[in-house]
Design a protein around this motif. Structure first.
Motif, short mmCIF file in Angstrom:
data_model
loop_
_atom_site.label_atom_id
_atom_site.label_comp_id
_atom_site.label_asym_id
_atom_site.label_seq_id
_atom_site.Cartn_x
_atom_site.Cartn_y
_atom_site.Cartn_z
N TYR A 138 29.67 -16.69 12.39
CA TYR A 138 28.30 -17.44 11.99
C TYR A 138 27.45 -16.47 11.93
O TYR A 138 27.10 -15.47 12.78
CB TYR A 138 28.27 -18.45 12.96
CG TYR A 138 29.10 -19.60 12.89
CD1 TYR A 138 29.19 -20.69 11.97
CD2 TYR A 138 30.17 -19.43 13.70
CE1 TYR A 138 30.15 -21.62 11.85
CE2 TYR A 138 31.57 -20.38 13.67
CZ TYR A 138 31.39 -21.49 13.09
OH TYR A 138 32.43 -22.41 12.79
N SER A 155 17.79 -18.67 5.10
CA SER A 155 19.36 -18.70 5.47
C SER A 155 19.83 -17.24 4.56
O SER A 155 20.66 -16.59 5.20
CB SER A 155 20.01 -19.87 4.80
OG SER A 155 21.25 -19.84 4.83
N PRO A 208 28.31 -16.15 2.20
CA PRO A 208 28.25 -17.14 3.10
C PRO A 208 28.74 -18.67 2.57
O PRO A 208 28.49 -19.01 1.63
CB PRO A 208 26.86 -17.34 3.99
CG PRO A 208 25.91 -17.09 2.67
CD PRO A 208 26.71 -16.34 1.75
N THR A 209 29.28 -19.49 3.45
CA THR A 209 29.48 -20.80 3.32
C THR A 209 27.89 -21.42 3.24
O THR A 209 27.23 -21.09 3.73
CB THR A 209 30.21 -21.48 4.29
OG1 THR A 209 29.56 -21.61 5.53
CG2 THR A 209 31.61 -20.82 4.26
N PRO A 210 27.98 -22.70 2.49
CA PRO A 210 26.87 -23.44 2.79
C PRO A 210 26.67 -24.09 4.05
O PRO A 210 25.30 -24.35 4.46
CB PRO A 210 26.73 -24.55 1.49
CG PRO A 210 27.87 -24.04 0.60
CD PRO A 210 28.70 -23.32 1.48
N ASN A 243 25.72 -24.92 7.77
CA ASN A 243 25.15 -24.50 8.89
C ASN A 243 25.39 -25.09 10.23
O ASN A 243 24.87 -26.23 10.38
CB ASN A 243 23.69 -24.27 8.60
CG ASN A 243 22.67 -23.81 9.71
OD1 ASN A 243 22.98 -23.09 10.62
ND2 ASN A 243 21.62 -24.39 9.66
N ASN A 278 25.32 -19.95 8.92
CA ASN A 278 26.26 -20.11 7.99
C ASN A 278 27.52 -19.19 8.27
O ASN A 278 27.55 -18.15 8.74
CB ASN A 278 25.42 -19.60 6.80
CG ASN A 278 24.33 -20.12 6.32
OD1 ASN A 278 23.22 -19.67 6.11
ND2 ASN A 278 24.52 -21.51 5.83
N ASP A 304 30.31 -27.16 2.71
CA ASP A 304 28.96 -27.55 3.03
C ASP A 304 29.05 -28.36 4.32
O ASP A 304 30.01 -28.78 4.77
CB ASP A 304 28.40 -28.44 1.99
CG ASP A 304 29.08 -29.47 1.39
OD1 ASP A 304 30.01 -29.94 2.25
OD2 ASP A 304 28.67 -29.98 0.24
N ASP A 305 27.85 -28.78 4.79
CA ASP A 305 27.92 -29.46 6.06
C ASP A 305 28.58 -30.77 6.05
O ASP A 305 29.26 -31.13 6.99
CB ASP A 305 26.38 -29.91 6.26
CG ASP A 305 25.42 -28.62 6.88
OD1 ASP A 305 26.08 -27.68 7.08
OD2 ASP A 305 24.44 -28.76 7.12
#
Length: 325
Positions: A101, A119, A141-143, A145, A259, A287-288
């Motif tokens: 992360y 971000s 990165p991935t969306p 968080n 992320n 995403d989240d």
């Protein structure tokens, strides 16, 4: 919503189911057909690690299954331990990649004290410096968080009148016996954990009111409110909603942005340039909300991480003609 005693019972039963099922998780991942999605990684041998909490295990299984589907010979070393063991294994060449992360990279690995609140800026700064200093490349990165937070039972939050972390700090000052906290061992020592949080908010909690527990137990004990009223949580964890917990606002924006991304040694990346092409379509979809659903299937419904990850990859059409995991 189910009454709290029933929600707690179901969560505990799910955790027990997961413990029993975990022993067969690696075998489940092996059911993915090698090369079914393409042969970009044919001839490659890659060792995949992961941390020891649900989300990172699920992400690790996603990597194992995806890389195998693209032709790689994959050794599954997911659930390797905490942050430090995975990073050391990566640097030592004992594993080739694991999910990390951006906030953790910045604070823990690069030893920075001030997070970057943007971000994209946080990820770029982390990735650039880790590559130049340590030859570790970040793919992402991935969306999503997955930041830290403190949570409390919703009814208890109303009773104590707390909505923000500043409210908790004030409560700890005016009524210290009211602030009992459950956290993981790692959170108790990290600069982006309790030591830094306490400093940022001037939050003084007596040591005998802080309990160190395993991740899953933190959630269930916070829900029960017997050992603690406040608990350290991850914001993408599916148990927050399932247990009816309220996440307190980080009103001073202490916690960094986390992320997720794949970290890989530069020498491994150079030998396997197709890693970026293979991983990015998956990274873009995480995403989240997606991660909360996947985490809940493991932690609330008691499914195996390997099955959850394979189901999701198949739903997204990312395993080609691979069979069920």
């Amino acid at each position: 919503m189910l009454p709290r005693p029933l929600r707690t019972t179901f969560a505990l039963l799910a955790a027990a189911t997961l413990t029993i099922a975990g022993a067969s998780a690696c075998g489940t991942a092996d059911a993915v057909e090698s090369g079914s999605a393409g042969d970009e990684l044919a001839g490659s041998k890659l060792v995949v690690g992961s941390k020891d909490f649900t989300e990172n295990i699920v992400l690790g299984k996603i990597a194992v299954q995806l890389l195998k589907a693209h032709g790689a010979d994959v050794v599954d070393k997911t659930n390797l331990g905490g942050t430090a063991p995975n990073r050391k294994a990566l640097e030592a060449g004992e594993i080739d990649l694991y999910w990390e992360y951006s906030g953790t990279g910045w604070i823990e690995h690069l030893k920075k004290t001030e997070p970057i609140q943007d971000s994209a800026g946080q990820f770029k700064a982390t990735a650039d410096e880790d590559l130049s200093k340590n030859k570790i490349r970040w793919i992402g990165p991935t969306p999503l968080n997955n930041t830290y937070a403190l949570a409390i039972r919703s009814e208890k939050a109303e009773e104590l009148g707390v909505k923000t972390l500043s409210d908790v700090a004030k409560l700890a000052e005016t009524k210290p016996e009211a602030v009992t906290l459950c956290i993981e061992t790692e959170f108790s020592t990290r600069d982006d954990g309790l030591p830094g949080l306490s400093k940022a908010y001037g939050m003084k909690i007596p040591k005998n009111q802080v309990s160190l527990l395993d991740t899953g137990v933190v959630y269930t004990e916070t829900d029960k409110g017997q050992v603690c009223d406040f608990g350290e949580v991850f914001t993408t964890d599916g148990r927050i909603a399932a247990l009816g917990l309220t996440v307190l606002e980080d009103d001073k924006k202490f916690f960094p942005i986390y992320n997720a991304a794949v970290t890989v040694r530069q020498d491994t990346y150079d030998k396997n340039p197709a890693l970026e092409k293979v991983l990015q379509p998956v990274i873009a979809k995480l995403d989240d909300a997606t991660m909360q659903r996947l985490n809940a299937r493991v932690d609330v419904e008691g499914e195996e991480p390997a099955k959850v990850s394979a189901d999701w990859l198949n739903e997204q059409g990312l395993l080609g003609s691979a069979g069920d995991a």
